[in-house]
Motif scaffolding. Structure first.
Motif, PDB file in Angstrom:
ATOM      1  N   ARG A  28       0.921  -1.314  -0.119  1.00  0.00           N
ATOM      2  CA  ARG A  28      -0.082  -0.021  -0.073  1.00  0.00           C
ATOM      3  C   ARG A  28       0.861   1.248   0.009  1.00  0.00           C
ATOM      4  O   ARG A  28       0.502   2.256  -0.743  1.00  0.00           O
ATOM      5  N   GLU A  29       1.950   1.085   0.881  1.00  0.00           N
ATOM      6  CA  GLU A  29       2.868   2.439   0.895  1.00  0.00           C
ATOM      7  C   GLU A  29       3.789   2.620  -0.298  1.00  0.00           C
ATOM      8  O   GLU A  29       4.089   3.774  -0.184  1.00  0.00           O
ATOM      9  N   THR A  30       4.171   1.568  -0.901  1.00  0.00           N
ATOM     10  CA  THR A  30       5.150   1.719  -2.049  1.00  0.00           C
ATOM     11  C   THR A  30       4.308   1.837  -3.448  1.00  0.00           C
ATOM     12  O   THR A  30       5.150   2.176  -4.410  1.00  0.00           O
ATOM     13  N   GLY A  31       3.310   1.281  -3.526  1.00  0.00           N
ATOM     14  CA  GLY A  31       2.600   1.009  -4.786  1.00  0.00           C
ATOM     15  C   GLY A  31       3.366  -0.258  -5.447  1.00  0.00           C
ATOM     16  O   GLY A  31       2.962  -0.408  -6.660  1.00  0.00           O
ATOM     17  N   ILE A  32       4.022  -1.081  -4.847  1.00  0.00           N
ATOM     18  CA  ILE A  32       4.565  -2.288  -5.324  1.00  0.00           C
ATOM     19  C   ILE A  32       3.465  -3.316  -5.085  1.00  0.00           C
ATOM     20  O   ILE A  32       2.886  -3.526  -4.033  1.00  0.00           O
ATOM     21  N   HIS A  33       3.135  -4.014  -6.045  1.00  0.00           N
ATOM     22  CA  HIS A  33       1.943  -4.969  -6.145  1.00  0.00           C
ATOM     23  C   HIS A  33       2.492  -6.503  -5.000  1.00  0.00           C
ATOM     24  O   HIS A  33       3.559  -6.508  -4.804  1.00  0.00           O
ATOM     25  N   ARG A  34       1.335  -6.626  -4.146  1.00  0.00           N
ATOM     26  CA  ARG A  34       1.827  -7.640  -3.177  1.00  0.00           C
ATOM     27  C   ARG A  34       2.434  -8.885  -3.592  1.00  0.00           C
ATOM     28  O   ARG A  34       3.124  -9.504  -2.960  1.00  0.00           O
ATOM     29  N   THR A  35       1.866  -9.267  -4.871  1.00  0.00           N
ATOM     30  CA  THR A  35       2.554 -10.586  -5.370  1.00  0.00           C
ATOM     31  C   THR A  35       4.112 -10.420  -5.656  1.00  0.00           C
ATOM     32  O   THR A  35       4.771 -11.357  -5.481  1.00  0.00           O
ATOM     33  N   THR A  36       4.254  -9.227  -6.144  1.00  0.00           N
ATOM     34  CA  THR A  36       5.511  -8.849  -6.665  1.00  0.00           C
ATOM     35  C   THR A  36       6.536  -8.927  -5.160  1.00  0.00           C
ATOM     36  O   THR A  36       7.558  -9.476  -5.059  1.00  0.00           O
ATOM     37  N   LEU A  37       5.915  -8.384  -3.999  1.00  0.00           N
ATOM     38  CA  LEU A  37       6.753  -8.251  -2.529  1.00  0.00           C
ATOM     39  C   LEU A  37       6.974  -9.563  -2.194  1.00  0.00           C
ATOM     40  O   LEU A  37       8.051 -10.065  -1.739  1.00  0.00           O
ATOM     41  N   SER A  38       5.851 -10.684  -2.466  1.00  0.00           N
ATOM     42  CA  SER A  38       6.225 -11.950  -1.868  1.00  0.00           C
ATOM     43  C   SER A  38       6.852 -12.600  -2.670  1.00  0.00           C
ATOM     44  O   SER A  38       7.616 -13.468  -2.206  1.00  0.00           O
ATOM     45  N   LYS A  39       7.187 -12.389  -4.095  1.00  0.00           N
ATOM     46  CA  LYS A  39       8.343 -13.294  -4.936  1.00  0.00           C
ATOM     47  C   LYS A  39       9.784 -12.733  -4.439  1.00  0.00           C
ATOM     48  O   LYS A  39      10.534 -13.341  -4.322  1.00  0.00           O
ATOM     49  N   GLY A  45      16.393 -16.054  -6.497  1.00  0.00           N
ATOM     50  CA  GLY A  45      16.872 -15.820  -7.592  1.00  0.00           C
ATOM     51  C   GLY A  45      15.874 -14.890  -8.233  1.00  0.00           C
ATOM     52  O   GLY A  45      15.871 -14.723  -9.627  1.00  0.00           O
ATOM     53  N   TYR A  46      14.654 -14.264  -7.739  1.00  0.00           N
ATOM     54  CA  TYR A  46      13.941 -13.536  -8.467  1.00  0.00           C
ATOM     55  C   TYR A  46      14.458 -12.191  -9.173  1.00  0.00           C
ATOM     56  O   TYR A  46      15.430 -11.724  -8.389  1.00  0.00           O
ATOM     57  N   ASN A  47      14.037 -12.115 -10.279  1.00  0.00           N
ATOM     58  CA  ASN A  47      14.390 -10.718 -10.978  1.00  0.00           C
ATOM     59  C   ASN A  47      13.567  -9.586 -10.869  1.00  0.00           C
ATOM     60  O   ASN A  47      12.344  -9.549 -11.154  1.00  0.00           O
ATOM     61  N   THR A  48      13.941  -8.403 -10.519  1.00  0.00           N
ATOM     62  CA  THR A  48      13.138  -7.115 -10.119  1.00  0.00           C
ATOM     63  C   THR A  48      13.725  -6.078 -10.846  1.00  0.00           C
ATOM     64  O   THR A  48      14.644  -6.101 -11.517  1.00  0.00           O
ATOM     65  N   THR A  49      13.232  -5.061 -10.925  1.00  0.00           N
ATOM     66  CA  THR A  49      13.515  -3.806 -11.304  1.00  0.00           C
ATOM     67  C   THR A  49      14.174  -2.691 -10.425  1.00  0.00           C
ATOM     68  O   THR A  49      13.911  -2.823  -9.470  1.00  0.00           O
ATOM     69  N   THR A  50      14.752  -1.903 -11.336  1.00  0.00           N
ATOM     70  CA  THR A  50      15.466  -0.661 -10.218  1.00  0.00           C
ATOM     71  C   THR A  50      14.461   0.146  -9.904  1.00  0.00           C
ATOM     72  O   THR A  50      14.535   0.785  -8.591  1.00  0.00           O
ATOM     73  N   GLU A  51      13.267   0.293 -10.618  1.00  0.00           N
ATOM     74  CA  GLU A  51      12.163   1.071 -10.099  1.00  0.00           C
ATOM     75  C   GLU A  51      11.787   0.581  -8.519  1.00  0.00           C
ATOM     76  O   GLU A  51      11.424   1.131  -7.602  1.00  0.00           O
ATOM     77  N   ILE A  52      11.480  -0.709  -8.381  1.00  0.00           N
ATOM     78  CA  ILE A  52      11.010  -1.416  -7.344  1.00  0.00           C
ATOM     79  C   ILE A  52      12.193  -1.222  -6.305  1.00  0.00           C
ATOM     80  O   ILE A  52      11.879  -1.025  -5.150  1.00  0.00           O
ATOM     81  N   LEU A  53      13.260  -1.460  -6.510  1.00  0.00           N
ATOM     82  CA  LEU A  53      14.129  -1.334  -5.607  1.00  0.00           C
ATOM     83  C   LEU A  53      14.373   0.058  -4.933  1.00  0.00           C
ATOM     84  O   LEU A  53      14.814   0.334  -3.949  1.00  0.00           O
ATOM     85  N   ASP A  54      14.196   0.964  -5.898  1.00  0.00           N
ATOM     86  CA  ASP A  54      14.221   2.470  -5.476  1.00  0.00           C
ATOM     87  C   ASP A  54      13.109   2.543  -4.543  1.00  0.00           C
ATOM     88  O   ASP A  54      13.246   3.443  -3.130  1.00  0.00           O
ATOM     89  N   LYS A  55      12.028   2.048  -4.846  1.00  0.00           N
ATOM     90  CA  LYS A  55      10.789   2.470  -3.729  1.00  0.00           C
ATOM     91  C   LYS A  55      11.027   1.672  -2.533  1.00  0.00           C
ATOM     92  O   LYS A  55      10.682   2.268  -1.517  1.00  0.00           O
ATOM     93  N   LEU A  56      11.672   0.576  -2.414  1.00  0.00           N
ATOM     94  CA  LEU A  56      11.997  -0.246  -1.272  1.00  0.00           C
ATOM     95  C   LEU A  56      12.901   0.736  -0.316  1.00  0.00           C
ATOM     96  O   LEU A  56      12.874   0.718   0.822  1.00  0.00           O
ATOM     97  N   CYS A  57      13.860   1.129  -1.236  1.00  0.00           N
ATOM     98  CA  CYS A  57      15.004   1.923  -0.399  1.00  0.00           C
ATOM     99  C   CYS A  57      14.245   3.226   0.233  1.00  0.00           C
ATOM    100  O   CYS A  57      14.631   3.500   1.378  1.00  0.00           O
ATOM    101  N   MET A  58      13.300   3.892  -0.680  1.00  0.00           N
ATOM    102  CA  MET A  58      12.702   5.058   0.056  1.00  0.00           C
ATOM    103  C   MET A  58      11.832   4.650   1.105  1.00  0.00           C
ATOM    104  O   MET A  58      11.948   5.238   2.395  1.00  0.00           O
TER     105      MET A  58
END
Length: 78
Positions: A28-39, A45-58
């Motif tokens: 809810r706070e990051t806008g990252i889909h819950r399924t993506t967070l679960s993965k 070995g899950y592959n994600t984007t720099t945008e998601i990493l950026d949101k998690l860092c923030m």
């Protein structure tokens, strides 16, 4: 291999704030889909984007190396 530390970050945030932090809240706070967070949290070995990493860092207010770290694969494993 890149290892994501999402579970540890959630546990640390919960401990610091003396409450339970859930994947739903992070979603809810990051806008990252819950399924993506679960993965990210559970799939080796899950592959994600720099945008998601950026949101998690923030969200966790940490540097990238706190969210993801390089670990050598034991020989013969993927």
């Amino acid at each position: 291999m890149i290892r994501f530390r999402l579970k540890e970050l959630i546990a640390d945030k919960g401990f610091q704030e003396n409450r339970r932090v859930t994947l739903d809240e992070v979603s809810r706070e990051t806008g990252i889909h819950r399924t993506t967070l679960s993965k990210i949290a559970n799939q080796r070995g899950y592959n994600t984007t720099t945008e998601i990493l950026d949101k998690l860092c923030m969200y966790f207010d940490v540097e990238l190396q706190e969210v993801a770290q390089f670990v050598e694969d034991p020989e013969g494993q993927n």
